[in-house]
Design a protein around this motif. Structure first.
Motif, PDB file in Angstrom:
ATOM      1  N   LEU A  56       0.841  -1.194   0.000  1.00 44.12           N
ATOM      2  CA  LEU A  56       0.000   0.000   0.000  1.00 44.12           C
ATOM      3  C   LEU A  56       0.873   1.240   0.000  1.00 44.12           C
ATOM      4  O   LEU A  56       1.906   1.280   0.673  1.00 44.12           O
ATOM      5  N   GLN A  57       0.390   2.242  -0.775  1.00 43.56           N
ATOM      6  CA  GLN A  57       0.982   3.565  -0.667  1.00 43.56           C
ATOM      7  C   GLN A  57       0.042   4.410   0.171  1.00 43.56           C
ATOM      8  O   GLN A  57      -1.160   4.464  -0.086  1.00 43.56           O
ATOM      9  N   LYS A  58       0.598   5.066   1.188  1.00 41.39           N
ATOM     10  CA  LYS A  58      -0.244   5.848   2.089  1.00 41.39           C
ATOM     11  C   LYS A  58      -0.560   7.181   1.424  1.00 41.39           C
ATOM     12  O   LYS A  58       0.337   7.979   1.123  1.00 41.39           O
ATOM     13  N   VAL A  88       8.880   0.362   2.656  1.00 37.15           N
ATOM     14  CA  VAL A  88       9.655   0.077   1.438  1.00 37.15           C
ATOM     15  C   VAL A  88      10.321   1.337   0.896  1.00 37.15           C
ATOM     16  O   VAL A  88      11.504   1.347   0.544  1.00 37.15           O
ATOM     17  N   SER A  89       9.561   2.460   0.882  1.00 38.11           N
ATOM     18  CA  SER A  89      10.117   3.698   0.344  1.00 38.11           C
ATOM     19  C   SER A  89       9.266   4.863   0.842  1.00 38.11           C
ATOM     20  O   SER A  89       8.172   4.686   1.392  1.00 38.11           O
ATOM     21  N   GLY A  90       9.771   6.081   0.589  1.00 33.97           N
ATOM     22  CA  GLY A  90       9.018   7.290   0.902  1.00 33.97           C
ATOM     23  C   GLY A  90       8.977   7.569   2.401  1.00 33.97           C
ATOM     24  O   GLY A  90       9.801   7.103   3.191  1.00 33.97           O
ATOM     25  N   LEU A 121       7.217   3.264  12.082  1.00 32.84           N
ATOM     26  CA  LEU A 121       8.213   2.563  11.273  1.00 32.84           C
ATOM     27  C   LEU A 121       9.408   3.495  11.147  1.00 32.84           C
ATOM     28  O   LEU A 121       9.277   4.648  10.737  1.00 32.84           O
ATOM     29  N   THR A 122      10.574   3.013  11.504  1.00 31.50           N
ATOM     30  CA  THR A 122      11.746   3.896  11.612  1.00 31.50           C
ATOM     31  C   THR A 122      12.846   3.602  10.598  1.00 31.50           C
ATOM     32  O   THR A 122      13.813   4.347  10.502  1.00 31.50           O
ATOM     33  N   GLY A 164       2.557   9.368   1.518  1.00 27.78           N
ATOM     34  CA  GLY A 164       3.475   9.185   0.416  1.00 27.78           C
ATOM     35  C   GLY A 164       4.333   7.949   0.521  1.00 27.78           C
ATOM     36  O   GLY A 164       4.887   7.493  -0.485  1.00 27.78           O
ATOM     37  N   GLY A 165       4.478   7.423   1.654  1.00 28.94           N
ATOM     38  CA  GLY A 165       5.323   6.268   1.814  1.00 28.94           C
ATOM     39  C   GLY A 165       4.640   4.988   1.357  1.00 28.94           C
ATOM     40  O   GLY A 165       3.408   4.893   1.290  1.00 28.94           O
ATOM     41  N   VAL A 166       5.478   3.949   1.032  1.00 27.30           N
ATOM     42  CA  VAL A 166       4.980   2.659   0.590  1.00 27.30           C
ATOM     43  C   VAL A 166       5.360   1.613   1.656  1.00 27.30           C
ATOM     44  O   VAL A 166       6.510   1.555   2.094  1.00 27.30           O
ATOM     45  N   VAL A 167       4.360   0.802   2.043  1.00 25.38           N
ATOM     46  CA  VAL A 167       4.595  -0.250   3.045  1.00 25.38           C
ATOM     47  C   VAL A 167       4.075  -1.561   2.493  1.00 25.38           C
ATOM     48  O   VAL A 167       3.233  -1.595   1.596  1.00 25.38           O
ATOM     49  N   ARG A 168       4.642  -2.622   3.009  1.00 24.50           N
ATOM     50  CA  ARG A 168       4.141  -3.957   2.705  1.00 24.50           C
ATOM     51  C   ARG A 168       3.642  -4.612   4.003  1.00 24.50           C
ATOM     52  O   ARG A 168       4.278  -4.506   5.054  1.00 24.50           O
TER      53      ARG A 168
END
Length: 762
Positions: A56-58, A88-90, A121-122, A164-168
């Motif tokens: 997901l991208q937030k 993952v990113s952002g 998440l850090t 904007g960040g991407v998480v799995r």
């Protein structure tokens, strides 16, 4: 405990690979938007950390992920929802478990907490586990404490923080973790959880104490096993035993919340050992002053040495043993022991036997038997080094050296090991001796022992024995003493219900059946009230024995309201080392008032009140026999009282304050009275009229006073002329001193009422 197993509950939401149409972007309720086809959502199957996951991208301030599936919520059910997430990113967001709470009508319970703790998440690529526990129970460890109104949940999570960040996200896991809360759910703690092994060897005392400290209102469970406790253990919580404990004899288990025979019997495996241990604990602080036997029967195969069980020789606080039955079981431990030894007695040291051979073999509490020894004299103490024995009472005729027998009866409860025991009470206890043993042996000293509503059933030798001064102020109320010798003729019986050595004893409302004697009583200040003691038998013209025996001269005692049946009151001084009168108080202070005396099928020689002096010089000095009823069935007796002169007589020249009046006599040939009123008719003139007491004077005493003379009608001289003169009186005339003379100064005839006495007022 796992309801997914036991109740078949489906707790897990579907995996993401089953389709994102099963996952909601809203609350998970029907009609809410799904994640299927959303540009910021994708399934990833080749992630190195997750076998299959959702990416997901937030894009929203609070981005929701909820399962459309309804996860059941039930009382007593604890669910842990876990998500494994990595950035993952952002921008790095925060993650929290979330769930929508629904009631039976499908409405959201908005007032309930519906999110768990937030975890930031850090770092990229770092797998972070986020979890929360949901339950209707508001207990420590529950993150979303709902109520029983909640019946299902839409489980998921929220992404919060920067967009904007991407998480799995790995597949969410829902577990039944009720088992983690079982210990808090149950109202007990298990001693095994605190290190107890229950192997019968390892000392588990510390584990028991730790469990008690942690129980905090819950009960303690002692599971199957044998738990060794090598030190004193006090448990302040409720406790339940499936297993048992063992302890050294001098160590105590004190159960402050389960202080009863049932629990101690379970703890130690048998009722008898449980009884010993509970009795031991009774003498220490237990939040209780009463040991309740729970109405149970405890079988004893041997005497209970209470002082040894308690580990004490002195105790002065109130304690009560109540509500149960002690039953003797046949065995060698009940065998009466006899020891024979020579010893020397000197009246100057009247409570000591010296030069006692084999003194070490003679037990404390033994009955002393020998020539010149009164009834119920016991060994109070012994000094092995000095070769001496301390007696409970002096010996009346044993001066010098002679053999003695020391007979040690065996008692169900033996308190003789206590030097001092006060305020110990036995209430509603049946001592079922079954003809095998005796009942209770009191302590060496102490005050206000109390027997209330107890039954002493068939004691072999004694019901209650006092070997010293442990009977001071004793109460024996509403008890039954049932003899083991009921079938024997009265003269063949040897058992005695009780004895008394000290002062101020109350014997009240007791029923005593067919013993040799009801009570052998020394000391003063006693109250004997409303007892029924009967000692008859089925013999024709049967011999009767004393019911009450008073063994000192001045007793200051009241005997009132009793039913004295086929036995008598004996009053002597057999516990006097110098039984002759030596200036002390003589026979006085006995008040026999308002009793019912009966006898049946006895001999004419039977008497209800017998005085037996053991030495010379004694006299009556304060005695009342007032308002009693004397009645004989199937026989007639000569009189109600007697002076036993087998050893000595009384000095009737010194009688004082004797009051015998208001009594009734049925089938008694000769009544008694003092003062005595005689109506004398003198039909021939005489200067001296002899007034005969005609046997009415008690105990064969002599007349000491003419208290009053009242002429009845006219007094005439020899010429039948009326004379108005008053005579002189001379008491104590006749061979026995039981007559009085009226001397007129001239020959007279007529009638006079004379009041005369066997005593003088003090």
């Amino acid at each position: 405990m796992n309801k997914a197993i036991t109740d078949g509950l489906v707790l897990m939401p579907p995996p993401f690979s089953a389709g994102l149409n099963l996952w909601s972007r809203g609350d998970g309720t029907p009609g809410s938007a799904a994640w299927q086809g959303q540009p910021n959502a994708a399934l990833v199957s080749n992630d190195q950390d997750f076998a299959g996951c959702l990416e997901l991208q937030k894009l929203e301030a609070t981005q929701k992920l909820r399962s459309f599936a309804q996860t059941p919520i039930q009382p007593g059910l604890y669910l842990r929802v876990t998500a494994r997430v990595k950035a993952v990113s952002g921008n790095l967001p925060a993650v929290r478990i979330a769930a929508w709470a629904g009631d039976v009508a499908g409405q959201n319970l908005a007032a309930l907490a519906q999110t768990g703790p937030s975890v930031p998440l850090t770092a990229y690529g770092e797998v972070v586990t986020v979890s929360a526990i949901i339950s209707p129970a508001a207990r420590t460890g529950v993150d979303m404490a709902w109520t029983t109104e909640a019946v299902y949940a839409h489980i998921g999570l929220d992404l919060t923080g920067a967009n904007g960040g991407v998480v799995r996200i790995d597949d969410l896991v829902v577990e039944d973790v009720t088992g983690l809360f079982i210990r808090k759910l149950m109202d007990w703690v298990d001693v095994r959880d605190y290190g107890a092994l229950g192997n019968g060897a390892t000392n588990d005392a510390a584990a028991f104490l730790a469990a008690d400290a942690d129980a905090q209102g819950r009960a303690i469970l002692v599971p199957s096993g044998l738990f060794r406790l090598n030190s004193d253990v006090t448990i302040n919580s409720r406790i339940r035993f499936e297993g048992t404990v063992s302890m050294p004899a001098n160590r105590r288990l004190i159960l402050t919340r389960n202080f009863d025979l049932d629990t101690y019997g379970q703890a130690f495996g048998t009722e008898i050992e449980g009884f010993r241990r509970a009795l031991q604990a009774l003498f220490y602080f237990t939040d209780h002053v009463t040991l309740d036997l729970s109405g149970r029967r405890v079988e004893l195969t041997e005497p209970i040495d209470v002082a040894a069980v308690a580990g004490l020789t002195t105790f002065n606080n109130r304690r009560v043993l109540r509500n149960g039955q002690l039953v003797a079981v046949a065995g060698p431990a009940w065998t009466t022991e006899d020891f024979t030894s020579t010893a020397t007695y000197a009246p100057a040291n009247n409570l000591t036997l010296t030069g006692v051979a084999n003194v070490a073999n003679i037990p404390v509490g033994s009955l002393v038997i020998g020539t010149g020894v009164g009834r119920e004299v016991y060994v109070r103490a012994r000094n092995v080094a000095a070769g001496t024995i301390t007696l409970s009472q002096p010996l009346w005729g044993a001066t010098g050296t002679r053999p003695y027998t020391f007979r040690r009866f065996k008692y169900m409860l033996d308190f003789s090991g206590f030097d001092l025991l006060s305020r110990f009470e036995l209430e509603d206890i049946e001592f079922n001796c079954q003809g095998l043993c005796s009942g209770v042996l009191l302590a060496n000293s102490g005050s206000t022992a109390r027997f209330l509503s107890c039954t002493l059933n068939r004691p072999l030798d004694r019901g209650i024995s006092s070997p010293g001064l442990g009977c001071q102020g004793m109460f024996v109320d509403m008890c039954q003493f049932l003899s083991n010798e009921s079938a024997l003729p009265a003269q063949s019986r040897t058992s005695i219900a009780l004895n008394v050595n000290a002062n101020d004893v109350k014997l009240r409302n007791n029923r005593v059946v067919r013993f040799a004697h009801f009570a052998i009583v020394n000391g003063t200040g006693h109250l004997v009230h409303a007892n029924h003691f009967f000692q008859g038998d089925d013999e024709p013209a049967g011999i009767r024995r004393a019911g009450l025996v008073f063994t000192q001269t001045n007793v200051s005692t009241v005997v009132t309201g009793n039913y004295i049946d086929n036995c008598f009151i004996e009053w002597g001084n057999e516990h006097d080392s110098e039984p002759q009168w030596n200036g002390e108080f003589s026979f006085g202070g006995l008040n026999i008032v308002g009793n019912v005396f009966i006898a049946s099928s006895t001999t004419s020689a039977f008497r209800w009140v017998v005085i037996k002096p053991y030495g010379t010089g004694h006299y009556l000095n304060g005695f009342s026999l007032v308002s009693n009823s004397f009645r004989v069935f199937n026989a007639t007796i000569d009189r109600v009282e007697m002076l036993d002169t087998s050893l000595a007589t009384l000095d009737f020249m010194q009688s004082r304050n004797v009051r015998v009046e208001g009594n009734s006599f049925n089938n008694v040939a000769q009544g008694i009275q003092n003062p005595l009123i005689v109506s004398h008719s003198q039909n021939t003139v005489a200067d001296t009229w002899t007034i005969d007491s005609d046997g009415f004077v008690p105990f064969g005493g002599r007349i000491r006073m003419v208290e009053a003379v009242q002429p009845e009608g006219t007094i005439l001289n020899g010429a039948n002329a009326a004379r108005y003169v008053f005579p002189n009186a001379l008491p104590g005339t006749g061979a026995q001193g039981n007559q009085a003379q009226l001397r007129w100064g001239e020959a007279m005839k007529g009638k006079a009422v004379v009041k005369m006495r066997m005593d003088l007022p003090s």
